[in-house]
Design an enzyme around this catalytic site. Structure first.
Site, short mmCIF file in Angstrom:
data_model
loop_
_atom_site.label_atom_id
_atom_site.label_comp_id
_atom_site.label_asym_id
_atom_site.label_seq_id
_atom_site.Cartn_x
_atom_site.Cartn_y
_atom_site.Cartn_z
N HIS A 131 0.81 -1.23 0.00
CA HIS A 131 0.00 0.00 0.00
C HIS A 131 0.84 1.28 0.00
CE1 HIS A 131 0.62 -0.13 4.39
NE2 HIS A 131 0.24 1.13 4.44
N ASP A 132 2.02 1.25 0.63
CA ASP A 132 2.83 2.47 0.71
C ASP A 132 4.00 2.47 -0.26
OD1 ASP A 132 1.39 3.99 2.50
OD2 ASP A 132 2.41 3.19 4.28
N LYS A 186 5.74 5.57 -1.59
CA LYS A 186 6.65 6.42 -0.80
C LYS A 186 8.06 6.40 -1.36
CE LYS A 186 4.10 6.68 3.49
NZ LYS A 186 3.98 6.23 4.87
N HIS A 195 1.72 9.73 -2.54
CA HIS A 195 2.23 8.35 -2.57
C HIS A 195 1.17 7.31 -2.94
CE1 HIS A 195 0.59 7.96 1.54
NE2 HIS A 195 0.66 6.67 1.35
N HIS A 213 -6.27 4.00 -0.53
CA HIS A 213 -6.12 3.63 0.88
C HIS A 213 -6.07 4.84 1.83
CE1 HIS A 213 -1.66 4.14 0.40
NE2 HIS A 213 -1.66 4.31 1.72
N HIS A 214 -6.11 6.07 1.27
CA HIS A 214 -6.20 7.25 2.14
C HIS A 214 -7.50 8.03 1.92
CE1 HIS A 214 -2.48 7.22 4.41
NE2 HIS A 214 -1.84 6.82 3.31
N ASP A 268 -4.36 0.42 8.48
CA ASP A 268 -3.22 1.34 8.41
C ASP A 268 -3.23 2.27 9.62
OD1 ASP A 268 -1.07 2.65 7.24
OD2 ASP A 268 -2.29 3.85 5.87
FE LIG Z 1 -0.19 5.35 2.96
FE LIG Z 2 0.63 3.06 5.57
#
Ligand SMILES: [Fe+2]
Ligand SMILES: [Fe+2]
Length: 348
Positions: free
Chosen positions: A201-202, A205, A230, A254-255, A283
């Site tokens: 998911h990240d 970044k 990201h 996811h955000h 998360d």
């Molecule tokens: Fe994230």
């Molecule tokens: Fe995360």
């Protein structure tokens, strides 16, 4: 070979593919109809009772397997041939068990599809050979997917290693997300998608400067904008890997927040895919419980209080409630600073 004017229904959400198949089969004497969505396909199945249905396994908004089940029920004489891309081989055995007559992998060799259709209209089948072929293809598909997942996960670890506070964050989020998905009663293939998307998911970044990722203290507006990219960036990275096309969408969202104040698209409520809503909650559980450069980890009670307080604004109320219930029932499975719980390997 004579096609005896057999009627073929071709279903594919890509118009070009449908037309190409129609052209090839029409030349060989078949009478073809093309539908671009399942709704239209169901109408044609009901009214015209085709001899063969050729359908893609994966289409937006529906699924070739659903259409297969529909055709088996409403046009029992109709032979169903599934076309499948590289990334959905895992459905092949299921398709055959549901009564598919045969399947063919895209891209087809010239003439290959016609051979399969001639076999279907003549009632010929490879029988058990077909199942063996499907199992082999599935196994190969899964191995390839696992190998790709391993390489991308290594990238995620490299990003997380830059900041000692986020080391293992993605694995821990996966631990919560998979447990929440199971607690909510989701089917195994959905849980598997959630597992993969949580691990990755990240990954976006990787495109955020280190000084922002590891900055102690509050972020400036500009830094927040940069870090907020990201999720979309991660999604773009995954979308370029065919095997993770589905997870790419889950990572993008996811955000998002239940009240629409999240990013990148400001989706509201159930506009955000359920899988992404689960990952978002998982998360936040991990982010609240663990120490960060800018804060100490919350106590379990404080974290549960936040889940409740932000239910209906930040979090989907049903998922927040399931998360609170799961955390209360499984205190030994919560990962806290200094408690190095290694999440069990998760697979659906
Ligand atoms: Fe994230
Ligand atoms: Fe995360």
């Amino acid at each position: 070979m004579d096609a005896h004017r057999n009627r073929i229904l071709i279903v594919d959400d890509e118009p070009q593919v449908g037309l190409m198949i129609r052209e090839e089969l029409t030349e060989r004497g078949f009478v073809c109809r093309v539908a671009e969505d399942a709704g239209r396909a169901r109408e044609i199945i009901d009214t015209e009772q085709p001899d063969v249905l050729i359908t893609d396994i994966q289409m937006p908004g529906t699924n070739g397997l659903d259409l297969l089940v529909y055709a088996r029920k409403h046009a029992p004489q109709c032979k169903v041939v599934l076309t499948t891309g590289y990334s959905n081989r895992q459905y092949l055995v299921q398709a055959l068990l549901l009564g598919a007559h045969d399947y063919i992998e895209k891209p087809f060799r010239p003439g290959e599809l016609a051979e399969v259709i001639f076999r279907a209209v003549n009632g010929e089948s490879d029988g058990s050979l077909l199942m063996d072929r499907a199992v082999d293809a599935m196994e190969l598909g899964l191995q390839t997917r696992q190998a790709s997942l391993d390489s991308v996960t290594a990238l995620v670890r490299a990003v997380e290693a830059k900041d000692p506070y986020t080391r293992r964050h993605s694995e821990q989020v996966t631990h919560y997300a998979v447990n929440l998905a199971r607690a909510t009663g989701l089917a195994a293939p959905v849980v598997e998608s959630i597992r993969v998307a949580s691990l990755l998911h990240d990954i976006g970044k990787i495109g955020v400067p280190d000084r922002i990722l590891t900055k102690p203290g509050a972020l400036t507006e500009d830094e927040f904008q940069k870090i907020s990219r990201h999720s979309a960036l991660g999604s773009d990275i995954l979308a370029s890997i065919t095997l993770f096309a589905k997870e790419a969408k889950l990572v993008r969202h996811h955000h998002e927040r239940w009240d629409g104040k999240g990013y990148p698209d400001g989706l509201v409520g159930e506009q955000t895919p359920l899988e992404s809503r689960i990952i978002q909650t998982a998360d936040c559980i991990d982010a609240m419980l663990m120490d960060r450069t800018y804060k100490q980890g919350y106590s379990v009670d404080r974290m549960l209080g936040e889940l409740l307080r932000c239910s209906g604004t930040q979090f989907d109320p049903k998922i927040a409630s399931a998360a609170i219930h799961w955390c209360r029932g499984n205190p030994d499975k919560l990962i806290l600073p200094g408690r190095d719980l290694v999440p069990q390997p998760v697979s659906a």
